[in-house]
Design an enzyme around this catalytic site. Sequence first.
Site: not given
Ligand code: IVH
Length: 671
Positions: A40, A42, A118, A120, A122, A230, A294, A318, A412, A415, A428, A434
């Site tokens: 639908e 589409d 939150e 983080k 990647d 975010y 934050k 981290k 090797c 070869c 080798c 090779c």
């Molecule tokens: S806040 C001042 N929230 O982490 C605050 N950053 O060094 C600015 N990132 O490249 C960032 N998840 O893209 C914030 N929940 C999150 C995040 C986040 C990933 C990344 C962001 C930035 C790096 C911050």
Amino acid sequence: MPDTNPNLNAQLEVEELCALLNEHNYRYYVLDAPLISDAEYDHLFQRLKSLEVEYPHLKALDSPTQRVGAAPSSDFSQIKHRIPMLSLDNAFSEEELGDFYSRIVSRAGEPVVKFVGEPKLDGIAVSLSYKNGVLEYGATRGDGQTGEDITTNVKTVRSIPLRLKGDDVPAEVEVRGEIFMPLKAFDAINVEADKTGSKRFVNPRNAAAGSLRQLDSRVTAQRGLVMNAYALGYVSDLEVKTHYEAMLQLKEWGFLVNTNIALLEGLDDVLSYRERLAKLREHLDYEIDGIVFKVDSLGLQQKLGFVSRAPRWAIAYKFPAQEASTVLRSVDFQVGRTGAVTPVARLEPVFVGGVTVSNATLHNMDEIRRLGVRIGDKVVIQRAGDVIPKISRIVIEQRPKETYEILLPKSCPVCESDIETDGSIARCTGSLVCSAQVKESIKHFVSRKALDIDGFGDKLVEQLVDKELLERASDIFRLKRSDLLLLERMGEKSADNLLGAIESAKNVPLHRLIYALGIREVGETTAKTLALSLGSILELFDIAESELLALDDVGPIVAAHVLAFTGNAENFSLIEEMLAQGLNVEIPVQDNNQAKSLSGRTFVITGTLPTMGRDEMKHLLEGAGAKVSGSISKNTSYLVAGEKAGSKLAKAQSLGVQILDEVAALALISA
Ligand code: IVH
């Protein structure tokens, strides 16, 4: 009376379809609660598309037809952020997190502070700009002040609203968030890459970055990217007092906000959230590399302010490298392009950091001795961010009765030529006999920084060498349609495309050809230096040691490798053959423009830069006239260091080389 103006009817229908499709898109991609079937959807979509073809002037800025992407653009232009995009300071342990908390509490002068925790994510940070509720443009973070315009690509990301929901939206607002690739999409792309023999992406973040930086947004549209909002950037008028309220507002406007966000009160909450997320991490269907904490109150955020480029009110915790233990089943020896024989650990498959690992690198025999590892041992696998998994140690207490020593083969494995060792590297001696070395050197020859032949993937090279259609790189230019059609999964169309790509690769700049030859220790930079001193590729074979040593960046080792290469008659005939097949080598024009700001200065780049790949930084530096080298010496002017910088950073510090982060380097480039 029915309206007889067809244009007006069309306009109403287009508006209605636009709103309807955007709503269904939101229900599907943000709420995960579709109301209509794909068929639908589409059907409505096709109707809108045909109306837009008939009445192009009716195509709206928020039209969902843009989600499929558009024809390639030639470049990304620059966009200045109204409010800079900051980075975050890191904490690597519970203790550092505690310190952060105490700093905030003492500066705030309050006994308990509320935070938002939150994941983080990647991926890649983006800023989206909405004018009167309609998405106007999307930009990458760039240097934090100015990013690249990726609007067309951003519009293909389904969880990004093209128009904000609700009536009372600010006249102007910047929304910040992360675009990432869920693990499912990542796996699917790599399965596809295996099928076509093209290069796999190493991790979801690189895949997301690569997909977003596509000049052809139709490719981006296929990549299953997702955005989580975010933060807010510039907002013309909005009443929110806390970060958490801002997140709720973003949700109301139609954004995906991460569901694992939590409001936390005091240090205990912060620490238990950390525990919870560390456990949750492996069950998520996307990669996270930490937690962002934050300060919730926007008033307090303002009071706390910033130190250089990072706010005092937030921190990125981290996660430590992820580990898991498993059993070392066997060790294979792989032969690389230059003959280096590298041990690869074959493991009992183990799930670590969101992926199943069954191989790990062992580097060389010295590493095996250092670890004291034997076949059958219980080993600990470490996987940190985007690096290849490695064995970090053995669990000696759990060594089984029977284990076997890991022995370097005498000949090797491919070869059967003799293996000789130089330092910790085993090699080798087979060269062109090779097939492993032949395959790897041809893969290198066609690779992106070399001849860049589109569609010439690893699997294809392997098949062609196995079928003896390729014995050396020059044979590529002799390939015929009938040869290609013999291969697996090669239709007429792909064969023609490939032949077309080979034909266009015949025009090659000299430095790329030199790089493509795969002379040991001759990377891109040295290839460029050599190219600038030569008038043709054949001159390479006449160059004397003294001339080589007079070049920047060329020391006795590199010179010896170049001479070993040019002294081999096989290599001369290889080049002659390529020229006979119509290879057209473009000779660089010496750039005497001394006005370039960084000429005469040498840079080294290391670690993971926050917003760009090292190649991109290198390109920018070279564009400004700088030289970029791979190793630190006393002649290095600057080290550009990102995260996980490691030994180069230490060496630069010990030599007193000036260290720059990405922002500082970009500032120098544009100075
Ligand atoms: S806040 C001042 N929230 O982490 C605050 N950053 O060094 C600015 N990132 O490249 C960032 N998840 O893209 C914030 N929940 C999150 C995040 C986040 C990933 C990344 C962001 C930035 C790096 C911050």
